[in-house]
Scaffold this motif. Structure first.
Motif, PDB file in Angstrom:
ATOM      1  N   ILE A 152       0.679  -1.274  -0.069  1.00 48.17           N
ATOM      2  CA  ILE A 152       0.062   0.014   0.070  1.00 48.17           C
ATOM      3  C   ILE A 152       0.734   1.370   0.018  1.00 48.17           C
ATOM      4  O   ILE A 152       1.738   1.414   0.923  1.00 48.17           O
ATOM      5  CB  ILE A 152      -1.036   0.040   1.266  1.00 48.17           C
ATOM      6  N   PHE A 153       0.745   2.086  -1.046  1.00 51.33           N
ATOM      7  CA  PHE A 153       1.577   3.208  -1.081  1.00 51.33           C
ATOM      8  C   PHE A 153       0.936   4.189   0.002  1.00 51.33           C
ATOM      9  O   PHE A 153      -0.366   4.388  -0.089  1.00 51.33           O
ATOM     10  CB  PHE A 153       1.505   3.946  -2.596  1.00 51.33           C
ATOM     11  N   THR A 154       1.737   5.004   0.716  1.00 47.71           N
ATOM     12  CA  THR A 154       1.386   5.577   2.076  1.00 47.71           C
ATOM     13  C   THR A 154       2.352   6.925   2.061  1.00 47.71           C
ATOM     14  O   THR A 154       3.508   6.845   2.031  1.00 47.71           O
ATOM     15  CB  THR A 154       1.471   4.882   3.169  1.00 47.71           C
ATOM     16  N   PRO A 155       1.572   8.087   2.269  1.00 42.94           N
ATOM     17  CA  PRO A 155       2.340   9.326   2.508  1.00 42.94           C
ATOM     18  C   PRO A 155       2.830   9.233   4.056  1.00 42.94           C
ATOM     19  O   PRO A 155       2.295   8.568   4.892  1.00 42.94           O
ATOM     20  CB  PRO A 155       1.562  10.471   2.161  1.00 42.94           C
ATOM     21  N   TYR A 156       3.847  10.002   4.390  1.00 44.10           N
ATOM     22  CA  TYR A 156       4.315   9.993   5.847  1.00 44.10           C
ATOM     23  C   TYR A 156       4.550  11.439   5.954  1.00 44.10           C
ATOM     24  O   TYR A 156       4.895  12.438   5.204  1.00 44.10           O
ATOM     25  CB  TYR A 156       5.419   8.998   6.160  1.00 44.10           C
ATOM     26  N   LEU A 157       4.477  11.799   7.614  1.00 45.36           N
ATOM     27  CA  LEU A 157       5.101  13.250   7.761  1.00 45.36           C
ATOM     28  C   LEU A 157       6.376  12.895   8.442  1.00 45.36           C
ATOM     29  O   LEU A 157       6.632  11.905   9.168  1.00 45.36           O
ATOM     30  CB  LEU A 157       3.936  13.666   8.742  1.00 45.36           C
ATOM     31  N   THR A 158       7.134  14.276   8.635  1.00 46.30           N
ATOM     32  CA  THR A 158       8.169  14.353   9.446  1.00 46.30           C
ATOM     33  C   THR A 158       8.138  15.461  10.733  1.00 46.30           C
ATOM     34  O   THR A 158       7.149  16.256  10.461  1.00 46.30           O
ATOM     35  CB  THR A 158       9.374  14.768   8.500  1.00 46.30           C
ATOM     36  N   ALA A 159       8.730  15.312  11.538  1.00 45.72           N
ATOM     37  CA  ALA A 159       8.713  16.185  12.730  1.00 45.72           C
ATOM     38  C   ALA A 159       9.310  17.485  12.428  1.00 45.72           C
ATOM     39  O   ALA A 159      10.246  17.736  11.690  1.00 45.72           O
ATOM     40  CB  ALA A 159       9.466  15.557  13.801  1.00 45.72           C
ATOM     41  N   ASP A 160       8.561  18.540  12.957  1.00 46.13           N
ATOM     42  CA  ASP A 160       9.044  20.108  12.425  1.00 46.13           C
ATOM     43  C   ASP A 160      10.386  20.479  12.985  1.00 46.13           C
ATOM     44  O   ASP A 160      11.195  20.964  12.470  1.00 46.13           O
ATOM     45  CB  ASP A 160       8.138  20.925  13.421  1.00 46.13           C
ATOM     46  N   ASN A 161      10.881  19.756  14.129  1.00 51.41           N
ATOM     47  CA  ASN A 161      12.213  19.981  14.609  1.00 51.41           C
ATOM     48  C   ASN A 161      13.421  18.907  14.664  1.00 51.41           C
ATOM     49  O   ASN A 161      14.364  19.065  15.190  1.00 51.41           O
ATOM     50  CB  ASN A 161      11.979  20.412  16.392  1.00 51.41           C
ATOM     51  N   GLU A 162      13.059  18.354  13.407  1.00 54.34           N
ATOM     52  CA  GLU A 162      13.967  17.128  13.312  1.00 54.34           C
ATOM     53  C   GLU A 162      15.106  17.765  12.433  1.00 54.34           C
ATOM     54  O   GLU A 162      15.161  18.812  11.752  1.00 54.34           O
ATOM     55  CB  GLU A 162      13.295  16.114  11.951  1.00 54.34           C
ATOM     56  N   ALA A 163      16.109  17.234  12.973  1.00 49.23           N
ATOM     57  CA  ALA A 163      17.649  17.698  12.494  1.00 49.23           C
ATOM     58  C   ALA A 163      17.575  17.269  10.810  1.00 49.23           C
ATOM     59  O   ALA A 163      17.293  16.252  10.497  1.00 49.23           O
ATOM     60  CB  ALA A 163      18.815  17.102  13.100  1.00 49.23           C
ATOM     61  N   GLN A 164      18.228  17.982  10.077  1.00 46.72           N
ATOM     62  CA  GLN A 164      18.257  17.773   8.697  1.00 46.72           C
ATOM     63  C   GLN A 164      19.019  16.561   8.468  1.00 46.72           C
ATOM     64  O   GLN A 164      20.190  16.227   9.038  1.00 46.72           O
ATOM     65  CB  GLN A 164      19.086  19.085   8.156  1.00 46.72           C
ATOM     66  N   VAL A 165      18.543  15.454   7.738  1.00 47.82           N
ATOM     67  CA  VAL A 165      19.205  14.347   7.470  1.00 47.82           C
ATOM     68  C   VAL A 165      19.741  14.450   6.025  1.00 47.82           C
ATOM     69  O   VAL A 165      19.144  14.794   4.952  1.00 47.82           O
ATOM     70  CB  VAL A 165      17.892  13.266   7.371  1.00 47.82           C
ATOM     71  N   THR A 166      21.042  14.038   6.038  1.00 43.09           N
ATOM     72  CA  THR A 166      21.808  14.122   4.623  1.00 43.09           C
ATOM     73  C   THR A 166      22.136  12.924   4.128  1.00 43.09           C
ATOM     74  O   THR A 166      22.977  12.739   3.091  1.00 43.09           O
ATOM     75  CB  THR A 166      23.013  15.294   4.885  1.00 43.09           C
ATOM     76  N   THR A 167      22.055  11.828   4.940  1.00 42.35           N
ATOM     77  CA  THR A 167      22.643  10.596   4.557  1.00 42.35           C
ATOM     78  C   THR A 167      21.729  10.138   3.402  1.00 42.35           C
ATOM     79  O   THR A 167      20.642  10.219   3.281  1.00 42.35           O
ATOM     80  CB  THR A 167      22.518   9.592   5.741  1.00 42.35           C
ATOM     81  N   THR A 168      22.543   9.185   2.697  1.00 43.32           N
ATOM     82  CA  THR A 168      21.983   8.839   1.406  1.00 43.32           C
ATOM     83  C   THR A 168      22.254   7.230   1.262  1.00 43.32           C
ATOM     84  O   THR A 168      23.138   6.637   1.555  1.00 43.32           O
ATOM     85  CB  THR A 168      22.571   9.294   0.163  1.00 43.32           C
ATOM     86  N   ARG A 169      21.016   6.485   1.167  1.00 38.89           N
ATOM     87  CA  ARG A 169      21.155   5.113   1.122  1.00 38.89           C
ATOM     88  C   ARG A 169      22.082   4.657  -0.014  1.00 38.89           C
ATOM     89  O   ARG A 169      22.031   4.974  -0.895  1.00 38.89           O
ATOM     90  CB  ARG A 169      19.823   4.408   0.943  1.00 38.89           C
ATOM     91  N   THR A 170      22.845   3.489   0.360  1.00 46.37           N
ATOM     92  CA  THR A 170      23.814   3.235  -0.765  1.00 46.37           C
ATOM     93  C   THR A 170      23.424   1.477  -0.887  1.00 46.37           C
ATOM     94  O   THR A 170      24.148   0.756  -1.433  1.00 46.37           O
ATOM     95  CB  THR A 170      25.204   3.355  -0.529  1.00 46.37           C
TER      96      THR A 170
END
Length: 178
Positions: A152-170
């Motif tokens: 099932i395709f599903t949208p998700y939300l992120t937290a307002d105060n989340e630290a910026q995520v810069t990691t890329t999956r490899t």
């Protein structure tokens, strides 16, 4: 194209079906097994012996505990399918309602989460596997083309105060964390 499915290159000429909905109001896309597969029953290995020892306070050897842990480890059933989707979405993999009742099959973690960056990253084409455990008393033989789960395709939300995520999956399965 915003979201959809493709067959991974390994299965390009194997006659697989892309996931599909069986009714117009179905939320889930049915995933089929890419190959014949046997899911062994957890009851036929050391599982019962370990339960008895633990229940009766007997010390189990490290080897017995390792065997029990291996017995309870889920099996990854290949689908031969990968999914693409928009940022801010994921594909939830859920069990089919008939699996536990008719076959004793469960998803050990309840649901699977396929992140958008699992698709075609540098070290992984993005094949989706469905984790299953067979709680039945007999082995379950899955035939190529049998429906195993639903996505099932599903949208998700992120937290307002989340630290910026810069990691890329490899990587592939389980590569987003330890």
């Amino acid at each position: 194209m915003a979201r959809g499915f493709e067959i991974v290159s390994k299965y390009a000429d194997q006659g697989l079906h892309l996931p599909y909905r069986t009714t117009k109001q179905a939320a889930g896309y049915d995933f089929e097994a890419a190959t014949d597969f046997t899911l062994p029953s957890i009851w036929k290995l050391n599982f019962v012996k370990i339960l008895w020892q633990l229940r009766h306070g007997e010390t189990s050897s490290e080897a017995d505990l390792d065997a029990a842990a291996k017995t309870l480890k889920p099996y990854l059933v290949p689908t031969g399918i990968k999914a693409y989707m928009n940022d801010g979405e994921y594909l939830m993999i859920a069990n089919r309602s008939s699996n536990p009742l008719k076959r004793g099959l469960i998803l050990p973690n309840g649901v699977g989460v396929i992140d958008a960056d699992y698709y075609d990253n540098p070290n992984n084409e993005g094949e989706i596997f469905i984790q299953l455990v067979n709680l039945g008393i007999r082995d379950v033989h899955i035939k190529k083309g049998e429906r195993l789960g639903q996505g099932i395709f599903t949208p998700y939300l992120t937290a307002d105060n989340e630290a910026q995520v810069t990691t890329t999956r490899t990587g592939g399965f389980g590569s987003s964390g330890k």
